[in-house]
Write a protein that holds these residues in place. Structure first.
Motif, PDB file in Angstrom:
ATOM      1  N   LEU A  90       1.058 -18.065   4.888  1.00 45.43           N
ATOM      2  CA  LEU A  90       0.124 -19.019   4.300  1.00 45.43           C
ATOM      3  C   LEU A  90       0.746 -19.774   3.131  1.00 45.43           C
ATOM      4  N   PHE A  91       1.561 -19.075   2.359  1.00 50.16           N
ATOM      5  CA  PHE A  91       2.298 -19.736   1.286  1.00 50.16           C
ATOM      6  C   PHE A  91       3.450 -18.853   0.846  1.00 50.16           C
ATOM      7  N   GLU A  92       4.395 -19.489   0.153  1.00 49.97           N
ATOM      8  CA  GLU A  92       5.590 -18.810  -0.340  1.00 49.97           C
ATOM      9  C   GLU A  92       5.633 -18.888  -1.860  1.00 49.97           C
ATOM     10  N   GLU A  93       6.143 -17.846  -2.461  1.00 49.15           N
ATOM     11  CA  GLU A  93       6.370 -17.809  -3.894  1.00 49.15           C
ATOM     12  C   GLU A  93       7.127 -19.073  -4.317  1.00 49.15           C
ATOM     13  N   GLY A  94       6.643 -19.761  -5.338  1.00 41.18           N
ATOM     14  CA  GLY A  94       7.313 -20.958  -5.839  1.00 41.18           C
ATOM     15  C   GLY A  94       6.853 -22.256  -5.197  1.00 41.18           C
ATOM     16  N   GLY A  95       6.115 -22.177  -4.091  1.00 41.47           N
ATOM     17  CA  GLY A  95       5.618 -23.378  -3.425  1.00 41.47           C
ATOM     18  C   GLY A  95       4.464 -24.002  -4.195  1.00 41.47           C
ATOM     19  N   THR A  96       4.091 -25.208  -3.818  1.00 36.32           N
ATOM     20  CA  THR A  96       3.002 -25.923  -4.473  1.00 36.32           C
ATOM     21  C   THR A  96       1.653 -25.307  -4.112  1.00 36.32           C
ATOM     22  N   ALA A  97       0.894 -24.946  -5.135  1.00 34.45           N
ATOM     23  CA  ALA A  97      -0.425 -24.332  -4.952  1.00 34.45           C
ATOM     24  C   ALA A  97      -1.487 -25.427  -5.026  1.00 34.45           C
ATOM     25  N   ASP A  98      -1.845 -25.951  -3.868  1.00 33.13           N
ATOM     26  CA  ASP A  98      -2.785 -27.069  -3.825  1.00 33.13           C
ATOM     27  C   ASP A  98      -4.100 -26.715  -3.150  1.00 33.13           C
ATOM     28  N   ARG A  99      -4.296 -25.451  -2.834  1.00 38.99           N
ATOM     29  CA  ARG A  99      -5.529 -25.006  -2.177  1.00 38.99           C
ATOM     30  C   ARG A  99      -5.696 -23.512  -2.416  1.00 38.99           C
ATOM     31  N   GLN A 127     -13.038 -14.664   5.106  1.00 41.77           N
ATOM     32  CA  GLN A 127     -14.259 -14.222   5.804  1.00 41.77           C
ATOM     33  C   GLN A 127     -13.984 -12.951   6.584  1.00 41.77           C
ATOM     34  N   THR A 128     -12.940 -12.975   7.413  1.00 39.85           N
ATOM     35  CA  THR A 128     -12.551 -11.804   8.200  1.00 39.85           C
ATOM     36  C   THR A 128     -11.031 -11.721   8.249  1.00 39.85           C
ATOM     37  N   GLY A 129     -10.533 -10.508   8.431  1.00 39.49           N
ATOM     38  CA  GLY A 129      -9.094 -10.302   8.550  1.00 39.49           C
ATOM     39  C   GLY A 129      -8.486  -9.787   7.259  1.00 39.49           C
ATOM     40  N   ILE A 130      -7.183  -9.563   7.322  1.00 38.67           N
ATOM     41  CA  ILE A 130      -6.431  -8.989   6.207  1.00 38.67           C
ATOM     42  C   ILE A 130      -5.219  -9.874   5.926  1.00 38.67           C
ATOM     43  N   VAL A 131      -4.951 -10.097   4.639  1.00 36.38           N
ATOM     44  CA  VAL A 131      -3.784 -10.857   4.192  1.00 36.38           C
ATOM     45  C   VAL A 131      -2.964  -9.963   3.274  1.00 36.38           C
ATOM     46  N   ALA A 132      -1.657  -9.924   3.511  1.00 36.66           N
ATOM     47  CA  ALA A 132      -0.743  -9.173   2.656  1.00 36.66           C
ATOM     48  C   ALA A 132      -0.149 -10.118   1.622  1.00 36.66           C
ATOM     49  N   LEU A 133      -0.202  -9.708   0.362  1.00 40.56           N
ATOM     50  CA  LEU A 133       0.426 -10.459  -0.727  1.00 40.56           C
ATOM     51  C   LEU A 133       1.760  -9.801  -1.014  1.00 40.56           C
ATOM     52  N   ASP A 134       2.799 -10.636  -1.145  1.00 40.57           N
ATOM     53  CA  ASP A 134       4.131 -10.068  -1.324  1.00 40.57           C
ATOM     54  C   ASP A 134       4.905 -10.789  -2.407  1.00 40.57           C
ATOM     55  N   VAL A 135       5.945 -10.129  -2.869  1.00 39.36           N
ATOM     56  CA  VAL A 135       6.848 -10.666  -3.874  1.00 39.36           C
ATOM     57  C   VAL A 135       8.267 -10.547  -3.314  1.00 39.36           C
ATOM     58  N   GLN A 136       9.096 -11.531  -3.612  1.00 37.31           N
ATOM     59  CA  GLN A 136      10.483 -11.540  -3.153  1.00 37.31           C
ATOM     60  C   GLN A 136      11.317 -10.744  -4.149  1.00 37.31           C
ATOM     61  N   ILE A 137      11.944  -9.677  -3.685  1.00 36.52           N
ATOM     62  CA  ILE A 137      12.771  -8.845  -4.545  1.00 36.52           C
ATOM     63  C   ILE A 137      14.217  -8.998  -4.092  1.00 36.52           C
ATOM     64  N   PRO A 138      15.108  -9.471  -4.994  1.00 37.94           N
ATOM     65  CA  PRO A 138      16.514  -9.653  -4.610  1.00 37.94           C
ATOM     66  C   PRO A 138      17.105  -8.380  -4.014  1.00 37.94           C
ATOM     67  N   GLY A 139      17.768  -8.530  -2.892  1.00 38.32           N
ATOM     68  CA  GLY A 139      18.399  -7.405  -2.214  1.00 38.32           C
ATOM     69  C   GLY A 139      17.457  -6.582  -1.363  1.00 38.32           C
ATOM     70  N   ARG A 140      16.151  -6.819  -1.466  1.00 35.57           N
ATOM     71  CA  ARG A 140      15.171  -6.060  -0.687  1.00 35.57           C
ATOM     72  C   ARG A 140      14.302  -6.944   0.186  1.00 35.57           C
ATOM     73  N   GLY A 141      14.268  -8.234  -0.124  1.00 36.69           N
ATOM     74  CA  GLY A 141      13.411  -9.137   0.634  1.00 36.69           C
ATOM     75  C   GLY A 141      11.981  -9.080   0.141  1.00 36.69           C
ATOM     76  N   ARG A 142      11.057  -9.402   1.029  1.00 34.24           N
ATOM     77  CA  ARG A 142       9.637  -9.407   0.672  1.00 34.24           C
ATOM     78  C   ARG A 142       9.097  -7.986   0.601  1.00 34.24           C
ATOM     79  N   TRP A 153       2.791 -21.128  -6.473  1.00 32.23           N
ATOM     80  CA  TRP A 153       2.418 -19.773  -6.063  1.00 32.23           C
ATOM     81  C   TRP A 153       3.274 -18.743  -6.781  1.00 32.23           C
ATOM     82  N   HIS A 154       2.633 -17.686  -7.260  1.00 31.63           N
ATOM     83  CA  HIS A 154       3.321 -16.581  -7.916  1.00 31.63           C
ATOM     84  C   HIS A 154       3.680 -15.476  -6.932  1.00 31.63           C
ATOM     85  N   LEU A 155       3.037 -15.467  -5.782  1.00 35.48           N
ATOM     86  CA  LEU A 155       3.294 -14.483  -4.733  1.00 35.48           C
ATOM     87  C   LEU A 155       3.392 -15.231  -3.415  1.00 35.48           C
TER      88      LEU A 155
END
Length: 158
Positions: free
Chosen positions: A40-49, A54-69, A92-94
């Motif tokens: 849905l979005f990437e850390e550092g991208g433009t947060a315009d929405r 309503q339903t479902g699950i979203v995982a929030l992640d952070v990019q860690i050098p050497g480990r990925g998301r 976006w911060h996450l």
């Protein structure tokens, strides 16, 4: 008139908005659907929405050098997805990815900021709810990162 609204993790943000404010906000909503594994979005991208799930699950992640998301939290129905749209530099911060099919109400950040400016009582309530979400997400991220980087064998967290 002052309005007290407080969201607790697991409580729908819409449930705590006073009816008049909920109606104003939902007047700007657009229903959207995302399949599983959609970024849905990437850390550092433009947060315009932002979205209210309503339903479902979203995982929030952070990019860690050497480990990925690294997932720091998962959120579901009733949760606010995205808060970076509120404060400059509006990036976006996450990152976020759907874990399963997700339906949500999507909001254009510019329209919502304009509504907040035109209706200060609404703006105060919404900004307070977003601030509570920010605090919760920061605590969840801190806890997850402490778990990841705690020295092995150091025992349970206090």
């Amino acid at each position: 008139m002052t309005s007290q609204a407080s969201a607790h993790p697991g409580t729908s943000i819409l449930a705590v908005l006073p009816a008049e404010h909920r109606k104003r906000l939902m007047g700007l909503a657009h229903e959207v659907n995302f399949p599983q594994a959609t970024r849905l979005f990437e850390e550092g991208g433009t947060a315009d929405r932002f979205w209210i799930i309503q339903t479902g699950i979203v995982a929030l992640d952070v990019q860690i050098p050497g480990r990925g998301r690294t997932v720091v939290e998962t959120i579901g129905a009733g949760s606010l997805l995205g808060w970076s749209w509120l404060c400059p530099p509006r990036q976006w911060h996450l990152g976020a990815e759907t874990r399963n099919p997700v339906s949500a109400w999507e909001f254009d950040a510019t329209e919502v900021r304009e509504l907040c400016a035109a209706n200060p009582a609404f703006g105060l309530v919404l900004v307070t709810l977003v601030a509570e979400t920010i605090g919760h997400r920061l605590r969840a991220t801190r806890t997850r990162l402490l778990d990841l980087y705690r020295p092995q064998g150091s025992g349970p967290r206090p």
